[in-house]
Design a protein around this motif. Sequence first.
Motif, PDB file in Angstrom:
ATOM      1  N   VAL A 410     -31.258 -62.317 -42.199  1.00 48.01           N
ATOM      2  CA  VAL A 410     -32.203 -63.576 -41.322  1.00 48.01           C
ATOM      3  C   VAL A 410     -31.013 -64.585 -41.157  1.00 48.01           C
ATOM      4  CG1 VAL A 410     -34.260 -64.706 -41.900  1.00 48.01           C
ATOM      5  CG2 VAL A 410     -34.323 -62.377 -42.750  1.00 48.01           C
ATOM      6  N   GLY A 411     -32.008 -65.009 -40.221  1.00 43.46           N
ATOM      7  CA  GLY A 411     -31.256 -66.018 -39.936  1.00 43.46           C
ATOM      8  C   GLY A 411     -31.617 -67.429 -40.574  1.00 43.46           C
ATOM      9  N   ALA A 455     -24.727 -59.743 -40.000  1.00 43.52           N
ATOM     10  CA  ALA A 455     -25.213 -61.141 -40.779  1.00 43.52           C
ATOM     11  C   ALA A 455     -24.947 -62.228 -39.523  1.00 43.52           C
ATOM     12  CB  ALA A 455     -24.054 -60.960 -41.650  1.00 43.52           C
ATOM     13  N   VAL A 456     -25.818 -63.174 -40.520  1.00 50.83           N
ATOM     14  CA  VAL A 456     -26.333 -64.254 -39.383  1.00 50.83           C
ATOM     15  C   VAL A 456     -25.408 -65.762 -40.155  1.00 50.83           C
ATOM     16  CG1 VAL A 456     -27.605 -65.554 -38.571  1.00 50.83           C
ATOM     17  CG2 VAL A 456     -27.841 -62.871 -38.292  1.00 50.83           C
ATOM     18  N   SER A 457     -25.439 -66.192 -39.713  1.00 52.80           N
ATOM     19  CA  SER A 457     -23.760 -67.666 -40.188  1.00 52.80           C
ATOM     20  C   SER A 457     -25.389 -68.884 -40.896  1.00 52.80           C
ATOM     21  CB  SER A 457     -23.280 -68.055 -39.906  1.00 52.80           C
ATOM     22  OG  SER A 457     -22.850 -68.366 -38.612  1.00 52.80           O
ATOM     23  N   ALA A 463     -22.812 -61.814 -37.117  1.00 56.70           N
ATOM     24  CA  ALA A 463     -21.317 -61.011 -36.892  1.00 56.70           C
ATOM     25  C   ALA A 463     -22.234 -59.583 -36.576  1.00 56.70           C
ATOM     26  CB  ALA A 463     -20.944 -61.699 -38.071  1.00 56.70           C
ATOM     27  N   VAL A 464     -21.490 -58.813 -35.603  1.00 55.07           N
ATOM     28  CA  VAL A 464     -21.970 -56.976 -36.171  1.00 55.07           C
ATOM     29  C   VAL A 464     -20.947 -56.667 -35.793  1.00 55.07           C
ATOM     30  CG1 VAL A 464     -23.021 -55.449 -34.836  1.00 55.07           C
ATOM     31  CG2 VAL A 464     -23.786 -58.576 -34.146  1.00 55.07           C
ATOM     32  N   ALA A 502     -21.541 -60.098 -44.435  1.00 58.71           N
ATOM     33  CA  ALA A 502     -22.089 -61.467 -45.438  1.00 58.71           C
ATOM     34  C   ALA A 502     -21.105 -62.600 -44.711  1.00 58.71           C
ATOM     35  CB  ALA A 502     -21.859 -61.052 -47.231  1.00 58.71           C
ATOM     36  N   PHE A 503     -22.343 -63.087 -44.749  1.00 62.07           N
ATOM     37  CA  PHE A 503     -21.275 -64.398 -45.408  1.00 62.07           C
ATOM     38  C   PHE A 503     -21.516 -65.572 -46.166  1.00 62.07           C
ATOM     39  CE2 PHE A 503     -21.649 -63.857 -40.032  1.00 62.07           C
ATOM     40  CZ  PHE A 503     -20.545 -64.726 -40.340  1.00 62.07           C
ATOM     41  N   SER A 504     -20.859 -66.474 -46.663  1.00 57.18           N
ATOM     42  CA  SER A 504     -20.454 -67.310 -48.009  1.00 57.18           C
ATOM     43  C   SER A 504     -21.627 -68.481 -46.811  1.00 57.18           C
ATOM     44  CB  SER A 504     -19.493 -67.973 -48.309  1.00 57.18           C
ATOM     45  OG  SER A 504     -18.850 -68.004 -47.267  1.00 57.18           O
TER      46      SER A 504
END
Length: 658
Positions: A410-411, A455-457, A463-464, A502-504
Amino acid sequence: MAYPSLQLDSHYKSSLFTFQVAMEHYDDPKRLQGAITCSDDCAAIVQSSSTVTTLDTGTTQPKLPTISGLDSDSPALSSSTQGITELYGLNIDGEQDHVYTTNSIADLPSDSPPALDDQPLGDVASNLSELLEETKQAVYRTKQMKSSVINNRDNTMERTRKLFDTFRNKINEREQQVLQDIRQAADKKEKAIKLQLDKLLLLWTQLRSCLELVKKTRAEKLKDDQLTRRSKILQQRRDHLRIMKEQSKIDLTESEDGEVTYQEAEKLFVEMASKIEGFPVDPSKCTITFPKLAVNKEAIVTVFLKNLYNGVVNDGTSQINVSLTDQSGQVVLLEVVKAVGNGSYETAFVPKTHGNYELSVLIGEEHIPGSPFKLSILLRDYSNMSEKHCSTLVTHYGQKKLGGLRDVAVGPFGEIAIVDGGNNCVVVLDSTFAFVNTIGQYGCSTKLVVPSSVAVSTDGVVAVSDWGSGQVKKYSLQGKFLSAVGIRGSKDGQFNCPMGLAFSSDNVLFIVDSDNYRVQVFQQDGTFMFCFGGEGDAPGQFQYPVRVAVSVDNVAVSDLHGNCIQLFSHTGSFISKIECLRPWGIILTPDGYIIANSDGDDDKIKVWNYDHQRIVQFGNKGSKLGEFYSILGISLDHNGVMYVAEGVNERLQVICNM
């Protein structure tokens, strides 16, 4: 003009002369050039020949080499001596044999002087005598100058020594003066500090005395207050006793001996007082209850009012003051909605954000026990999460069917990014599940080969991880290719089957490198930072990691073959482990909960709290609403809504926040 060199030796006896003559005009002594060496028993004559002639034998020998020369501007000679040197080429040392030199014969004038035999010997002898006399005078003057130079040197050295002695004495005096000044300044400063310290010690003593006095006064005041309060209580009890006598018509003084003991009266008094209304509220006897609190869920707080004798108070609505303080420090007064009877009163509020709050409950101006209360507002109430909350199934985007979902994210604005394994692309939907666009679809220059995770920052970068290319590719939400990270391999920054992403919160990217049994960490620009993990079953090692999740405090990695979820710090230090049968998708909630699906336990979704205690699990294998089959990705939005990507069922299932 340069002339030939000559050395005249004095090892011959007085009857023997060895000489060489070099001159342009024999009748002009000033034009005579050459070098003469002489002693007490020999003399020499300079001629322009390139050979040396021995007078007694007439034999011819080669000319001897140059011995020395003297520069015409030598400071050792006086003006008159310098003139002789310039004229005759002399180099004189008063204590040694005298050597006089000329330069090369090649520089002689072309018009050579007449031969020696053509000149009168008397004139030559006279000229030489004059030359010898002048030379003798020059030697004398040179010796005098040498002596003068030596005397001047000694005098100068003595004066220099005296001067430096004076300097040393001055420096020593100045040193002593500076040291004395420093000592005086330090002593003065020390005295000032000591005076200040004495003042501070005196002040400290005075403050300590004041504190003792305040404590004593406070204790006396508390004692007086207690006595006053006790007196008031006794007076209230007398009044209450009078009321009770009037209402109960019981004479407490009647007994066999005509008296009632204090204990009996107290017991009877409390028993009857708890049944009689009209006594005032005692804040120390009041309590509250409230349920688990979650975002956008109404929370009802119940306040129970009691009097001094634990009797209920049914007319205390106006005395209750309830306020809520959020994380920013903003205070919101809550209105007491209604009295529900039996001394109970309710107030309600709806939290809009998760986090820690404070709830203050006052009776008049006095807090009840425990107030202010610490409240933790959850993103959602995970304890009541169940398959009943599954409300939506997404199987198509536009006219196209989703196929073999592998992950979901989810963005920042509610955008939903789904890895469509059947079409090898990422599908982007808005928060209403309307189709927006696809990313990396077949036919574009930056296509995805076999995408596995997404993942969405916070700034909207998608990012894929791509099995097929061995890279992690970055796109905008509109589908524009931005960059790629890594190549196939096992070195730092290389991947062998990249999977979970995963983004922090600061957009640092954590990537699961499954077949290298590690997690690699990259900066936002793709620069490698570090990695952690390794193959094995020890804490901090993996047997087959598949997904990663990041919260403010921790990093969680699901280890499919290790049957566990491991928690790490943001720097990769191992923290703890949670047992779970074949975990796959994983979430770390902002309020510290852990959510994962168990592939080895009928695809159940399980929830653990921050103490790693499992609080709920739900779901079974199947294709109905609320059932799951091959969950490969789960995600949570900022409203607590959960999205579940199913591989075999080829659908996205939505679990609402109820």
